[in-house]
Design an enzyme around this catalytic site. Structure first.
Site, PDB file in Angstrom:
ATOM      1  N   GLY A 276       0.846  -1.184   0.000  1.00 54.52           N
ATOM      2  CA  GLY A 276       0.000   0.000   0.000  1.00 54.52           C
ATOM      3  C   GLY A 276       0.884   1.238   0.000  1.00 54.52           C
ATOM      4  N   ARG A 313      -1.867  11.182  10.687  1.00 54.88           N
ATOM      5  CA  ARG A 313      -0.654  10.435  11.055  1.00 54.88           C
ATOM      6  C   ARG A 313       0.210  11.120  12.112  1.00 54.88           C
ATOM      7  NH1 ARG A 313       3.006   8.839   8.348  1.00 54.88           N
ATOM      8  NH2 ARG A 313       2.992   6.646   8.957  1.00 54.88           N
ATOM      9  N   TYR A 317       0.415   8.817  15.306  1.00 54.95           N
ATOM     10  CA  TYR A 317       1.659   8.029  15.452  1.00 54.95           C
ATOM     11  C   TYR A 317       2.881   8.901  15.733  1.00 54.95           C
ATOM     12  CZ  TYR A 317      -1.327   5.198  12.328  1.00 54.95           C
ATOM     13  OH  TYR A 317      -2.369   4.553  11.725  1.00 54.95           O
ATOM     14  N   CYS A 348      -9.740  22.170  17.781  1.00 57.81           N
ATOM     15  CA  CYS A 348      -9.621  22.470  19.214  1.00 57.81           C
ATOM     16  C   CYS A 348      -9.040  21.304  19.989  1.00 57.81           C
ATOM     17  CB  CYS A 348     -10.995  22.820  19.766  1.00 57.81           C
ATOM     18  SG  CYS A 348     -11.890  23.896  18.661  1.00 57.81           S
ATOM     19  N   GLU A 349      -7.827  20.938  19.716  1.00 61.25           N
ATOM     20  CA  GLU A 349      -7.131  19.885  20.462  1.00 61.25           C
ATOM     21  C   GLU A 349      -5.643  20.174  20.360  1.00 61.25           C
ATOM     22  OE1 GLU A 349      -7.845  15.864  20.329  1.00 61.25           O
ATOM     23  OE2 GLU A 349      -9.844  16.011  19.442  1.00 61.25           O
ATOM     24  N   TYR A 376      -2.388   6.679   3.563  1.00 61.65           N
ATOM     25  CA  TYR A 376      -3.014   6.835   4.873  1.00 61.65           C
ATOM     26  C   TYR A 376      -3.196   8.306   5.234  1.00 61.65           C
ATOM     27  CZ  TYR A 376      -1.590   1.950   4.834  1.00 61.65           C
ATOM     28  OH  TYR A 376      -1.400   0.643   4.475  1.00 61.65           O
TER      29      TYR A 376
END
Ligand code: LLP
Length: 422
Positions: A276, A313, A317, A348-349, A376
């Site tokens: 992939g 990502r 990760y 908002c994070e 991805y």
């Protein structure tokens, strides 16, 4: 081959198309892919496998856009799917169902029926329960389901724990010791036809040794099966080849496949691969515009119009993606000075970041390219914060194809309703 290059004036291009022109025409955030890069990645496998009876089944989960699937279908690729939805995409893009393998630990009966109706090449069965259900479903359709068992070889792929799948502790596949008895059971089930064997140990593998070790273990099983009169027609060694995101010494397809092919030398079975990331990862970027610059006492922030919902990502990760300016460095109208920036989205994070501590000279309105985002990226995007998902553009020479229109806000809640009014 690098995906992007600068013209004489320093402006960033993908093939023959300037990225600022893409942003003007299609807006940002926008995923941009290169057909030439997709083709080159596929050719890497084709060349490495020259002279072998082999099939490259592109793992659709990495990027399931119909335009991308179309490119691979035209190149003759097969597909590795994990859902009925991915099967529908492959068929809609003109993919050949006879080259489709169906992986996944939780296939539903409806998905099994759809895949049997389409006439796929093989189900990669991941449990004893799935084997029984598939036999039942196939019987109810008056068909025989072609199967492989996905065997878990208990090999450590030495990659990120979230994307390592071949250890005993993983939820994936059939434990090595249980494979032989389960093949015997499959042989006795009337609506199954044993085709092959399958394994996949993890993703973003930079060292091919674990994959070769897994292949060697699988071969032991193939020979044991032959001893019992169960002949397999293919061996599927999964995907997993890693790519360069930052400074990794990523292998070429030939380098990665060489030890595997050495293990598999002289085998009569067809070889299947499920790559992939290595087919699409470095063939795409995420184009984003700086909305707001905030210089603070401790950190400088560049708030861009892409966010963790577009590219998960980094948040998920702590993955690194190179981030480069689209215009020539130092060519800003504002002559901004170089600083260390947190490249963040508007969500908002605190986890909503795309890159930490990047040395860049930035001003509001500048365009940035987030590289190695073809795999991805869009496939894992969401509508968190009711953010319409990005547009997707496929560049082919000097031509741009809009392969996914930007979503509109109204579409995001079109399936919802308020409560009835009295
Ligand atoms: N085959 C199976 C059974 C898989 O589970 C996967 C990926 C592949 C093939 C393709 O592996 P690849 O060649 O792309 O490494 N979201 C994560 C990666 C998850 C991989 C899941 N399985 C990321 O962004 O790094």
């Amino acid at each position: 081959m690098s995906l992007v290059h600068r013209d004489g004036g320093g402006a960033l291009h993908i093939e023959d198309v300037a990225l600022d022109a893409v942003a003007r025409q299609f807006g940002t955030p926008c995923y941009v892919y290169s057909r030439a890069a997709l083709t080159a990645a596929y050719d890497g496998y084709r060349q490495a496998l020259a002279g072998r009876d082999a099939l490259v089944c592109y793992a659709v989960k990495a990027n399931s856009n119909l335009g991308i699937l179309d490119v691979f279908a035209r190149l003759g690729a097969g597909f590795d799917i994990v859902s009925g939805g991915e099967l529908a995409r492959v068929l809609a893009a003109g993919g050949d169902p006879a080259r489709v393998v169906f992986s996944g630990v939780g296939k539903s009966r409806a998905e099994m029926r759809a895949a049997l109706a389409a006439g796929i090449l093989c189900f990669n069965v991941e449990s004893a329960a799935e084997l029984e259900t598939l036999d039942d479903v196939a019987g109810s359709l008056g068909k025989r389901a072609p199967i492989s068992l996905r065997v878990n070889p208990n090999v450590d792929p030495k990659t990120h724990p979230y994307i390592s799948t071949g250890l005993k502790s993983a939820k994936f596949g059939i434990p090595f010791e249980e494979a032989l008895p389960l093949y015997r059971r499959a042989r006795d089930l009337p609506h199954l036809e044993i085709r092959g064997i399958d394994c996949h140990i993890g993703s973003q593998l930079l060292d091919p040794a674990p994959a070769a070790e897994a292949a060697a273990k699988i071969l032991g099983l193939v020979d044991a099966l032959a001893g019992e009169g169960i002949a397999l027609s293919h061996i599927d060694v999964g995907g997993g080849m890693g790519i360069r995101y930052r400074d990794e010494a990523a292998p070429t397809a030939s380098e990665y496949l060489a030890p595997l092919l050495a293990v598999l030398a002289g085998r009569k079975e067809k070889l299947l691969f499920e790559p992939g990331r290595s087919l699409v990862g470095n063939a795409g970027l995420l184009l984003t515009r700086v909305e707001v610059i905030k210089h603070g006492a401790e950190k400088n922030f560049a708030v861009v119009d892409a966010a963790m919902n577009d590219l998960a990502r980094p948040a998920l990760y702590e993955a690194w993606h190179d981030i480069v300016p689209v215009k020539k460095v130092g060519a800003g109208d504002t002559a901004a000075e170089t600083r260390r920036y947190e490249i963040v989205g508007p969500i908002c994070e605190s986890g909503d970041f795309l890159g930490h501590g990047r040395e860049l000279a930035l001003a509001s309105g500048d365009l940035l390219a987030i590289l190695s985002a073809g795999a991805y990226g869009m496939a894992m995007s969401s509508n968190y914060n009711t953010r319409p998902r990005a547009a997707e553009v496929l560049v082919d020479g000097a031509t741009t194809h809009l392969v996914r229109r930007r979503e509109e806000v109204a579409q995001l809640f079109a399936l919802e309703s308020v409560l009835p009014r009295p």
